[in-house]
Design a protein around this motif. Sequence first.
Motif, PDB file in Angstrom:
ATOM      1  N   ALA A 197       0.830  -1.211   0.000  1.00  0.00           N
ATOM      2  CA  ALA A 197       0.000   0.000   0.000  1.00  0.00           C
ATOM      3  C   ALA A 197       0.861   1.257   0.000  1.00  0.00           C
ATOM      4  N   ALA A 198       1.949   1.249   0.780  1.00  0.00           N
ATOM      5  CA  ALA A 198       2.841   2.412   0.819  1.00  0.00           C
ATOM      6  C   ALA A 198       3.484   2.651  -0.541  1.00  0.00           C
ATOM      7  N   THR A 199       3.855   1.577  -1.220  1.00  0.00           N
ATOM      8  CA  THR A 199       4.440   1.714  -2.561  1.00  0.00           C
ATOM      9  C   THR A 199       3.428   2.307  -3.533  1.00  0.00           C
ATOM     10  N   ALA A 200       2.181   1.842  -3.441  1.00  0.00           N
ATOM     11  CA  ALA A 200       1.141   2.373  -4.316  1.00  0.00           C
ATOM     12  C   ALA A 200       0.901   3.857  -4.053  1.00  0.00           C
ATOM     13  N   LEU A 201       0.938   4.272  -2.785  1.00  0.00           N
ATOM     14  CA  LEU A 201       0.722   5.678  -2.460  1.00  0.00           C
ATOM     15  C   LEU A 201       1.882   6.541  -2.948  1.00  0.00           C
ATOM     16  N   ARG A 202       3.111   6.019  -2.860  1.00  0.00           N
ATOM     17  CA  ARG A 202       4.258   6.788  -3.352  1.00  0.00           C
ATOM     18  C   ARG A 202       4.198   6.965  -4.866  1.00  0.00           C
ATOM     19  N   ASN A 203       3.576   6.023  -5.537  1.00  0.00           N
ATOM     20  CA  ASN A 203       3.478   6.073  -6.999  1.00  0.00           C
ATOM     21  C   ASN A 203       2.034   6.344  -7.431  1.00  0.00           C
ATOM     22  N   ALA A 204       1.348   7.188  -6.667  1.00  0.00           N
ATOM     23  CA  ALA A 204      -0.065   7.454  -6.950  1.00  0.00           C
ATOM     24  C   ALA A 204      -0.270   8.038  -8.339  1.00  0.00           C
ATOM     25  N   ASP A 205       0.676   8.888  -8.810  1.00  0.00           N
ATOM     26  CA  ASP A 205       0.500   9.474 -10.137  1.00  0.00           C
ATOM     27  C   ASP A 205       0.578   8.413 -11.225  1.00  0.00           C
ATOM     28  N   VAL A 206       1.503   7.455 -11.077  1.00  0.00           N
ATOM     29  CA  VAL A 206       1.607   6.366 -12.051  1.00  0.00           C
ATOM     30  C   VAL A 206       0.356   5.495 -12.018  1.00  0.00           C
ATOM     31  N   VAL A 207      -0.115   5.186 -10.796  1.00  0.00           N
ATOM     32  CA  VAL A 207      -1.309   4.346 -10.644  1.00  0.00           C
ATOM     33  C   VAL A 207      -2.504   4.997 -11.317  1.00  0.00           C
ATOM     34  N   HIS A 208      -2.647   6.312 -11.125  1.00  0.00           N
ATOM     35  CA  HIS A 208      -3.795   7.005 -11.706  1.00  0.00           C
ATOM     36  C   HIS A 208      -3.645   7.148 -13.216  1.00  0.00           C
ATOM     37  N   ALA A 209      -2.446   7.533 -13.669  1.00  0.00           N
ATOM     38  CA  ALA A 209      -2.255   7.822 -15.093  1.00  0.00           C
ATOM     39  C   ALA A 209      -2.474   6.593 -15.964  1.00  0.00           C
ATOM     40  N   MET A 210      -2.090   5.435 -15.485  1.00  0.00           N
ATOM     41  CA  MET A 210      -2.167   4.220 -16.297  1.00  0.00           C
ATOM     42  C   MET A 210      -3.343   3.325 -15.916  1.00  0.00           C
ATOM     43  N   GLY A 211      -4.290   3.896 -15.169  1.00  0.00           N
ATOM     44  CA  GLY A 211      -5.500   3.147 -14.868  1.00  0.00           C
ATOM     45  C   GLY A 211      -5.275   1.928 -14.000  1.00  0.00           C
ATOM     46  N   MET A 212      -4.263   1.968 -13.143  1.00  0.00           N
ATOM     47  CA  MET A 212      -3.942   0.808 -12.305  1.00  0.00           C
ATOM     48  C   MET A 212      -4.706   0.794 -10.987  1.00  0.00           C
ATOM     49  N   GLN A 213      -5.482   1.844 -10.715  1.00  0.00           N
ATOM     50  CA  GLN A 213      -6.151   1.956  -9.422  1.00  0.00           C
ATOM     51  C   GLN A 213      -7.055   0.761  -9.111  1.00  0.00           C
ATOM     52  N   PRO A 214      -7.916   0.321 -10.060  1.00  0.00           N
ATOM     53  CA  PRO A 214      -8.749  -0.854  -9.738  1.00  0.00           C
ATOM     54  C   PRO A 214      -7.924  -2.099  -9.418  1.00  0.00           C
ATOM     55  N   SER A 215      -6.836  -2.292 -10.170  1.00  0.00           N
ATOM     56  CA  SER A 215      -6.008  -3.476  -9.926  1.00  0.00           C
ATOM     57  C   SER A 215      -5.312  -3.387  -8.575  1.00  0.00           C
ATOM     58  N   VAL A 216      -4.811  -2.193  -8.237  1.00  0.00           N
ATOM     59  CA  VAL A 216      -4.136  -2.013  -6.941  1.00  0.00           C
ATOM     60  C   VAL A 216      -5.115  -2.251  -5.806  1.00  0.00           C
ATOM     61  N   ILE A 217      -6.296  -1.671  -5.919  1.00  0.00           N
ATOM     62  CA  ILE A 217      -7.300  -1.841  -4.865  1.00  0.00           C
ATOM     63  C   ILE A 217      -7.715  -3.303  -4.748  1.00  0.00           C
ATOM     64  N   ALA A 218      -7.896  -3.948  -5.902  1.00  0.00           N
ATOM     65  CA  ALA A 218      -8.318  -5.349  -5.878  1.00  0.00           C
ATOM     66  C   ALA A 218      -7.242  -6.244  -5.267  1.00  0.00           C
ATOM     67  N   LEU A 219      -5.988  -6.046  -5.662  1.00  0.00           N
ATOM     68  CA  LEU A 219      -4.903  -6.881  -5.137  1.00  0.00           C
ATOM     69  C   LEU A 219      -4.698  -6.640  -3.645  1.00  0.00           C
ATOM     70  N   HIS A 220      -4.717  -5.369  -3.238  1.00  0.00           N
ATOM     71  CA  HIS A 220      -4.575  -5.060  -1.808  1.00  0.00           C
ATOM     72  C   HIS A 220      -5.738  -5.646  -1.017  1.00  0.00           C
ATOM     73  N   GLY A 221      -6.949  -5.522  -1.583  1.00  0.00           N
ATOM     74  CA  GLY A 221      -8.119  -6.067  -0.896  1.00  0.00           C
ATOM     75  C   GLY A 221      -8.075  -7.576  -0.791  1.00  0.00           C
ATOM     76  N   LYS A 222      -7.610  -8.234  -1.843  1.00  0.00           N
ATOM     77  CA  LYS A 222      -7.514  -9.705  -1.821  1.00  0.00           C
ATOM     78  C   LYS A 222      -6.551 -10.165  -0.735  1.00  0.00           C
ATOM     79  N   ARG A 223      -5.400  -9.484  -0.652  1.00  0.00           N
ATOM     80  CA  ARG A 223      -4.434  -9.846   0.386  1.00  0.00           C
ATOM     81  C   ARG A 223      -4.994  -9.565   1.777  1.00  0.00           C
ATOM     82  N   GLN A 224      -5.661  -8.409   1.912  1.00  0.00           N
ATOM     83  CA  GLN A 224      -6.189  -8.046   3.224  1.00  0.00           C
ATOM     84  C   GLN A 224      -7.325  -8.966   3.639  1.00  0.00           C
ATOM     85  N   GLU A 225      -8.112  -9.421   2.667  1.00  0.00           N
ATOM     86  CA  GLU A 225      -9.194 -10.355   2.995  1.00  0.00           C
ATOM     87  C   GLU A 225      -8.643 -11.632   3.611  1.00  0.00           C
TER      88      GLU A 225
END
Length: 577
Positions: A197-225
Amino acid sequence: MGVGATSLKRPAERLLARAAYGLAMTALLSGAVNALVLVSPLYMLQVYDRVLRSYSIETLAYLSMMAAACVAALGLFDWLRGVGLARFGRWWDETARPDVLAAALASARRDGPAPGSSLQDLQQVRAFVGSPSMLPFFDAPWTPLFLVLIFLLHPLLGLIAVCSALVLACFAIGNDVATRLSLAGCGARQAENATFAATALRNADVVHAMGMQPSVIALHGKRQEAINRMQQKAGERSAMLLGASKAIRLGVQTAILGAGAYLVIENQLTPGGMIAASIILGRALAPVEQAIGAWRSFVAAREAHGRVKALLRRIPPETEPTALPAPAGRLSVENVSFYLQGQERPVLRQVGLQVAPGMAVAVVGPSAAGKSALCRLLVGSWLPSGGQVRLDGAALGQWRSADRARFVGYLPQAVELFGGTVRDNIARLGDAVDAEVVAAARLAGCHEMILRLPKGYDTEIGDGGTFLSGGQRQRIALARALFGDPRLVVLDEPNSNLDQEGEAALVAAISAAKEKGAALVVVSHSFAMMRVVDAIMVLRDGAVEKFGPREQILRELQPLPLRAQTAPGEFRREAAE
């Protein structure tokens, strides 16, 4: 307790030895608290068996005053041990943190990426040892004494009390086994997901620009579940055992009252003894029940403590070596090899390099050739798996950390600045004379740029330099590398974010550092950089392919498409690759 302590003990052993004192004081206060807990049953015993029979107001008054004094002392001792635990938790954190952080950094130098969860583990241990959750574990050893007192009142009541204590002990053991199985590896997974999660927040611009937000949220959520399921399972088992243990304790207290009433009817026990036995039993079983409730926190803290202790025992404490005279700047790389942990293929193989004072060497090569790894080895950030890196004949590990801070400058490929002011970052977060900071900025050619910032050198740059552009961060990091009087300067892609003005300042800074007698190693594919270096080393697949004077290596590379691009000062990267 510092890393550089002269004690031969490892940090974990020193910590445990000093922790014993605080735990012993808490144990003594717990003994006083548990002894004074007997005031209530003894008071009830005397009231029922003496006062109510004699109708003596004086006796009641004296007993009440004595009981009040003891209760006040009980409150004082209970407060003192609570304060003691809070201070012990703070001491634990402040004492262990330097060693844990030093061990994590040393592990990163030796094995690659630092175990960032170490400080989180330390905080988890600190939160437990400094909290009231520790108290049941200090009170539980007094349970046998209370059981003996109940036996003295009557063997039947003592038998009931012992059986109930054994049943609750079985519940506690079952709770330990169930919780341990449910939470096995949970802490490590939680730390990994937090890092993700910290890595995703540090690279928030990359995550947003390339549409990775759903994948990041899904992967983080899967691990957290998965983590939540483990914690839920442990919580449900603990809740079941805690509810059963509470029901058993209340049932036993009711049973002992019934048995006591029978004994009173049979004239084998006094009414005061019946009441006293019920109160003492409640106190005897309470720590066991409380320990079951706190067991999840205990298991998590125990697991975290195990990881911290393993890290401290694996990484020996560093001791400051003998102070060496200031180096001239002769860099020697002697058949250096390097393996990343868990990798069979070496990153670097038998690399050799000699750099004299006042000499600059350019390192070029394709991606994954090992250029950045070599830079980390040259400044001691990583330790070689084989061979040795020497500065003026002394291995880097033979130089004191304070001397390395004075004589080594490093600009990594991925520039990282610290939250604070521009001045703080140039001064390497230490105390420095203003003139030295300004001199480093002038040498790096960024003094005028800094003056244009809102508060100049006192401008807050934000965490990681978020308030600065990439070029500004790189130029300030260059000033940090040139701060003081470094005899060895290593620059990894120092012009990657620079414009023509910044690159011209960089070339001037390299020339000035050479004139001051520093040895420089520069990873760059810029044609402008080639003009100021004295030699070129070509790395490929972790090995030296070519090394020699600048003109000779450039001539050997001429058959390749080696030419300047349209933009002046830019060297075609694929040419050197």
